[in-house]
Design an enzyme around this catalytic site. Structure first.
Site, PDB file in Angstrom:
ATOM      1  N   ARG A  15       0.804  -1.221   0.000  1.00  8.96           N
ATOM      2  CA  ARG A  15       0.000   0.000   0.000  1.00  8.96           C
ATOM      3  C   ARG A  15       0.842   1.278   0.000  1.00  8.96           C
ATOM      4  O   ARG A  15       0.339   2.370  -0.217  1.00  8.96           O
ATOM      5  CB  ARG A  15      -0.956  -0.019   1.210  1.00  8.96           C
ATOM      6  CG  ARG A  15      -2.053  -1.061   1.065  1.00  8.96           C
ATOM      7  CD  ARG A  15      -2.764  -1.342   2.392  1.00  8.96           C
ATOM      8  NE  ARG A  15      -2.029  -2.277   3.242  1.00  8.96           N
ATOM      9  CZ  ARG A  15      -2.425  -2.665   4.458  1.00  8.96           C
ATOM     10  NH1 ARG A  15      -3.537  -2.193   4.967  1.00  8.96           N
ATOM     11  NH2 ARG A  15      -1.702  -3.524   5.159  1.00  8.96           N
ATOM     12  N   TYR A 387      40.010  22.538  -8.771  1.00 13.25           N
ATOM     13  CA  TYR A 387      39.699  21.403  -9.645  1.00 13.25           C
ATOM     14  C   TYR A 387      40.093  21.760 -11.070  1.00 13.25           C
ATOM     15  O   TYR A 387      39.752  22.839 -11.567  1.00 13.25           O
ATOM     16  CB  TYR A 387      38.184  21.152  -9.550  1.00 13.25           C
ATOM     17  CG  TYR A 387      37.670  19.954 -10.295  1.00 13.25           C
ATOM     18  CD1 TYR A 387      38.268  18.703 -10.143  1.00 13.25           C
ATOM     19  CD2 TYR A 387      36.566  20.070 -11.135  1.00 13.25           C
ATOM     20  CE1 TYR A 387      37.773  17.597 -10.824  1.00 13.25           C
ATOM     21  CE2 TYR A 387      36.064  18.966 -11.810  1.00 13.25           C
ATOM     22  CZ  TYR A 387      36.675  17.722 -11.653  1.00 13.25           C
ATOM     23  OH  TYR A 387      36.187  16.642 -12.319  1.00 13.25           O
TER      24      TYR A 387
HETATM   25  C1  UD1 Z   1      -1.723  -6.572  11.739  1.00 13.91           C
HETATM   26  C2  UD1 Z   1      -2.544  -7.542  12.617  1.00 13.91           C
HETATM   27  C3  UD1 Z   1      -3.765  -6.823  13.135  1.00 13.91           C
HETATM   28  C4  UD1 Z   1      -3.375  -5.584  13.891  1.00 13.91           C
HETATM   29  C5  UD1 Z   1      -2.474  -4.685  13.038  1.00 13.91           C
HETATM   30  C6  UD1 Z   1      -1.874  -3.596  13.907  1.00 13.91           C
HETATM   31  C7  UD1 Z   1      -2.149  -9.774  11.727  1.00 13.91           C
HETATM   32  C8  UD1 Z   1      -2.684 -10.878  10.893  1.00 13.91           C
HETATM   33  N1  UD1 Z   1      -2.918  -8.696  11.838  1.00 13.91           N
HETATM   34  O1  UD1 Z   1      -2.478  -6.275  10.586  1.00 13.91           O
HETATM   35  O2  UD1 Z   1      -4.495  -7.686  14.012  1.00 13.91           O
HETATM   36  O3  UD1 Z   1      -4.535  -4.875  14.280  1.00 13.91           O
HETATM   37  O4  UD1 Z   1      -1.366  -5.427  12.491  1.00 13.91           O
HETATM   38  O5  UD1 Z   1      -1.082  -2.717  13.138  1.00 13.91           O
HETATM   39  O6  UD1 Z   1      -1.058  -9.893  12.287  1.00 13.91           O
HETATM   40  N2  UD1 Z   1       4.910  -9.201   8.170  1.00 13.91           N
HETATM   41  C9  UD1 Z   1       5.904 -10.141   8.034  1.00 13.91           C
HETATM   42  N3  UD1 Z   1       5.638 -11.295   7.374  1.00 13.91           N
HETATM   43  C10 UD1 Z   1       4.404 -11.588   6.858  1.00 13.91           C
HETATM   44  C11 UD1 Z   1       3.377 -10.625   7.008  1.00 13.91           C
HETATM   45  C12 UD1 Z   1       3.659  -9.447   7.686  1.00 13.91           C
HETATM   46  O7  UD1 Z   1       7.041  -9.918   8.489  1.00 13.91           O
HETATM   47  O8  UD1 Z   1       4.262 -12.668   6.288  1.00 13.91           O
HETATM   48  C13 UD1 Z   1       5.202  -7.943   8.901  1.00 13.91           C
HETATM   49  C14 UD1 Z   1       5.025  -6.705   8.062  1.00 13.91           C
HETATM   50  O9  UD1 Z   1       6.255  -6.358   7.448  1.00 13.91           O
HETATM   51  C15 UD1 Z   1       4.605  -5.661   9.068  1.00 13.91           C
HETATM   52  C16 UD1 Z   1       3.907  -6.465  10.153  1.00 13.91           C
HETATM   53  O10 UD1 Z   1       4.291  -7.813   9.967  1.00 13.91           O
HETATM   54  O11 UD1 Z   1       5.695  -4.974   9.643  1.00 13.91           O
HETATM   55  C17 UD1 Z   1       2.391  -6.335  10.088  1.00 13.91           C
HETATM   56  O12 UD1 Z   1       1.931  -6.752   8.822  1.00 13.91           O
HETATM   57  P1  UD1 Z   1       0.721  -6.024   8.093  1.00 13.91           P
HETATM   58  O13 UD1 Z   1       0.486  -6.717   6.811  1.00 13.91           O
HETATM   59  O14 UD1 Z   1       0.970  -4.565   8.058  1.00 13.91           O
HETATM   60  O15 UD1 Z   1      -0.466  -6.359   9.090  1.00 13.91           O
HETATM   61  P2  UD1 Z   1      -1.839  -5.586   9.259  1.00 13.91           P
HETATM   62  O16 UD1 Z   1      -2.740  -5.923   8.120  1.00 13.91           O
HETATM   63  O17 UD1 Z   1      -1.570  -4.159   9.500  1.00 13.91           O
HETATM   64 CA    CA Z   2       0.261  -2.863   9.423  1.00 13.31          CA
END
Ligand code: UD1
Ligand code: CA
Length: 463
Positions: A15, A387
Site C-alpha cells: 500500500r 579542480y
Molecule cells: C496486523 C494484525 C492486526 C493488527 C495490526 C496492527 C495480523 C494478521 N494482523 O495487521 O491484528 O490490528 O497489524 O497494526 O497480524 N509481516 C511479516 N511477514 C508476513 C506478514 C507481515 O514480516 O508474512 C510484517 C510486516 O512487514 C509488518 C507487520 O508484519 O511490519 C504487520 O503486517 P501487516 O500486513 O501490516 O499487518 P496488518 O494488516 O496491519
Molecule cells: Ca500494518
C-alpha cells in the site's frame, strides 16, 4: 527473566506504492524499523531479532547500521505474521519470553511497554497484548471479549461479522508471550481465513483457552501502523510534536514550533534558540546558546557554544566553532571546519576546508580543499580553483594573510603567513611569508580618451 524481542519486517508494504521496503521509509530521519528496535532495547530485550523477507538485504543493512548486535531471521515467503514469528524461533534461542513488535508501528513508547511487562509479571499470564479504542477501526484486528469482558480472541477486519466489525477496541500487534507457549501455539495456527494467511493474533484465542490474557489499553496514537503514505505523514506529525515538546522542556526556545522540524537523532543543549523554518536533520548537535535563524537547514552539523547561524543557510557535515557567525545565505559542505570566532558571510560556499580561529570570508566566496590561517581575511569574490577537471588540489593560506577582493587562487598553492594578495589577482605561484603578490595587468590612465571613445562608438552605430 530473559526476554527476546522479535520485530516483524518481512512484508513489502504494497500500500506504500514504493520500491523502498515499507520499514525503511523515514520518519523524523530514522527508518521506521529503528523505532520498535529502540523501544525493545530500552526494555532490555536480548536478543533483538528482526524478521526480514522482502528486500531482505536492504532491511538488514539498515538494521545492522544502527543495531550491530541485532539478529536477522529470514522469512522466505510472506505467508502471514504467525509464520514470520515462527521463522524467528532459532534466533530467539532460550529466552524465557518473547516481545513481538511490528516493524511498521513506530509510535509505541518504552514507557508503555513497561506497563505491559509489569501487568504480565503480576498476572503470571502466558500472553499479554496491547489494544486501543479507536474511532475508525478499519483494517485492524478486533479484540472480541466475552459477556463478562474477558478477552476471548482476535478477529481480523476481513474476517469480521457485521457485529464484530463494529468493535472499536483494536489489536495493536504488540505481544509479550511465554516462549514455550508461543511456539507451541504457532504450530497450531492455520490459514483457514479470508486472506489464506497464518495470523499471529490467532494465538490470543489459544492463550485465552488456557488462562487469563492480559490486555493493556493504550492511547490510539501509540498503535498507529504505517500502511500508506497517509499514515506515514500522520506518524511524522506525531513524532515532530513529541520532539518539539521534548526540546522545549529541555531548555530550547522554538519561536515557531509548527515550522521547526527535528530529526530523532538531533541533540540540543540548553538555551538554543531556533527561529521559524529551521530544519535540523541527521545527527546535528547544537551547543549551549546557539542561535539558528530560519529558514535554514542543518544536516549532520556540529555547532559549538554561542555560534550564530543566520537565515537561508545550508550546512551539511560541517563543524562550526564557538561564537562563529555563519550566513545569512551561507553554504557549508561536508568536512568544513570553522574554528572559534570565524565569520562566513553571505553567498560564501565552503567545502572540505578549515578556517582557523578568527578567520573571515564575508562575501561571495568559494573555498574548497583549503586551509585559511588564524585571523586571515578573504576578500569578496575570492575563489579557490581547486579542480582542473581531473584532480582536486589544496590551497594553504597562513595566518594573518589578507587576500584582496576578486582574487583567483589556483591550487595547488601556498600563501605564507602575513602575506598580502592584491585585489583582482590570479595567483598561480607560491607567495612567501610577508610578501605582496600582484597578479594582474597594471592600470593605464589615458586623460581625455573617454570622450573620443564615445564619438567613435556613436559613428559606428550611425547616431
Ligand atoms: C496486523 C494484525 C492486526 C493488527 C495490526 C496492527 C495480523 C494478521 N494482523 O495487521 O491484528 O490490528 O497489524 O497494526 O497480524 N509481516 C511479516 N511477514 C508476513 C506478514 C507481515 O514480516 O508474512 C510484517 C510486516 O512487514 C509488518 C507487520 O508484519 O511490519 C504487520 O503486517 P501487516 O500486513 O501490516 O499487518 P496488518 O494488516 O496491519
Ligand atoms: Ca500494518
Amino acid at each position: 527473566m530473559k526476554t527476546a524481542a522479535v520485530i516483524l519486517a518481512a512484508g513489502q508494504g504494497t500500500r506504500m506504492k514504493s520500491t523502498l521496503p515499507k520499514v525503511l521509509h523515514l520518519a523524523a530521519g530514522r527508518p521506521l524499523v529503528a523505532y520498535p528496535l529502540q523501544a525493545a532495547r530500552e526494555m532490555g530485550c536480548e536478543p533483538l531479532v528482526v524478521v526480514v523477507g522482502h528486500q531482505a538485504g536492504a532491511v538488514e543493512s539498515a538494521v545492522t547500521a544502527r543495531f550491530p548486535d541485532a539478529r536477522l531471521a529470514l522469512q522466505e515467503k510472506q505467508s502471514g505474521t504467525a509464520d514470520a514469528v515462527r521463522c524467528a524461533q532459532q534466533a530467539v534461542g532460550e529466552a524465557d519470553r518473547v516481545l513481538i513488535l511490528y516493524g511498521d508501528c513506530p509510535l509505541l513508547r518504552a514507557e508503555t511497554l513497561k506497563v505491559l511487562f509489569d501487568r504480565v509479571d503480576a498476572a503470571r499470564a502466558p500472553l499479554g497484548m496491547l489494544t486501543a479504542v479507536v474511532d475508525d477501526p478499519t483494517g485492524y484486528g478486533r479484540l472480541v471479549r466475552g459477556a463478562d469482558g474477558r478477552p476471548l480472541r482476535n478477529v481480523e477486519h476481513k474476517d469480521c461479522s457485521d457485529a464484530e466489525r463494529a468493535i472499536r477496541e483494536v489489536n495493536a500487534g504488540v505481544y509479550l508471550v511465554d516462549r514455550a507457549f508461543l511456539f507451541d501455539a504457532l504450530s497450531r495456527v492455520t490459514s483457514n481465513n479470508a486472506q489464506r494467511e497464518l495470523y499471529l493474533p490467532d494465538v490470543v484465542e489459544l492463550a485465552a483457552q488456557r488462562s487469563e490474557v492480559v490486555v493493556v489499553q493504550v492511547p490510539a496514537e501509540e498503535i498507529l501502523g504505517v500502511n500508506s503514505r497517509l499514515e506515514l505523514a500522520e506518524v511524522e506529525r506525531v513524532l515532530q510534536d513529541r520532539l518539539r515538546k521534548s526540546a522545549m522542556l529541555g531548555g530550547v526556545t522554538l519561536r515557531h514550533p509548527e515550522s521547526t522540524f527535528l530529526d530523532a537523532d538531533v541533540s540540543l543543549s540548553e538555551d538554543v534558540t531556533l527561529g521559524p523554518g529551521v530544519q535540523l536533520r541527521g545527527k546535528t548537535r547544537l551547543g549551549r546558546g546557539v542561535r539558528v535563524e530560519g529558514p535554514t537547514i542543518l544536516v549532520d552539523a556540529t555547532v559549538e557554544e554561542g555560534a550564530d547561524i543566520r537565515a537561508f543557510s545550508h550546512v551539511e557535515g560541517a563543524r562550526v566553532g564557538r561564537d562563529a557567525v555563519v550566513g545569512p545565505f551561507a553554504r557549508l559542505r561536508p568536512e568544513t571546519v570553522l574554528e572559534e570566532q570565524v565569520h562566513v558571510g553571505n553567498f560564501v560556499e565552503v567545502k572540505k576546508a578549515t578556517l582557523r580561529k578568527g578567520a573571515k570570508a564575508n562575501h561571495l566566496t568559494y573555498l574548497g580543499d583549503a586551509e585559511v590561517g588564524e585571523k586571515s581575511n578573504v576578500g569578496a569574490g575570492t575563489i579557490t580553483c581547486n579542480y582542473d577537471g581531473y584532480g582536486k588540489y589544496r590551497t594553504e593560506i597562513g595566518a594573518g594573510v589578507f587576500v584582496g577582493s576578486d582574487s583567483v587562487l589556483v591550487a595547488p598553492l601556498k600563501i605564507g603567513e602575513g602575506a598580502y594578495v592584491a585585489a583582482g589577482s590570479v595567483v598561480t605561484d607560491e607567495v612567501p611569508p610577508g610578501a605582496l603578490a600582484v597578479g594582474r595587468a597594471r592600470q593605464v590612465v589615458k586623460p581625455g580618451r573617454a570622450e573620443q571613445l564615445r564619438e567613435k562608438a556613436k559613428q559606428k552605430a550611425g547616431k
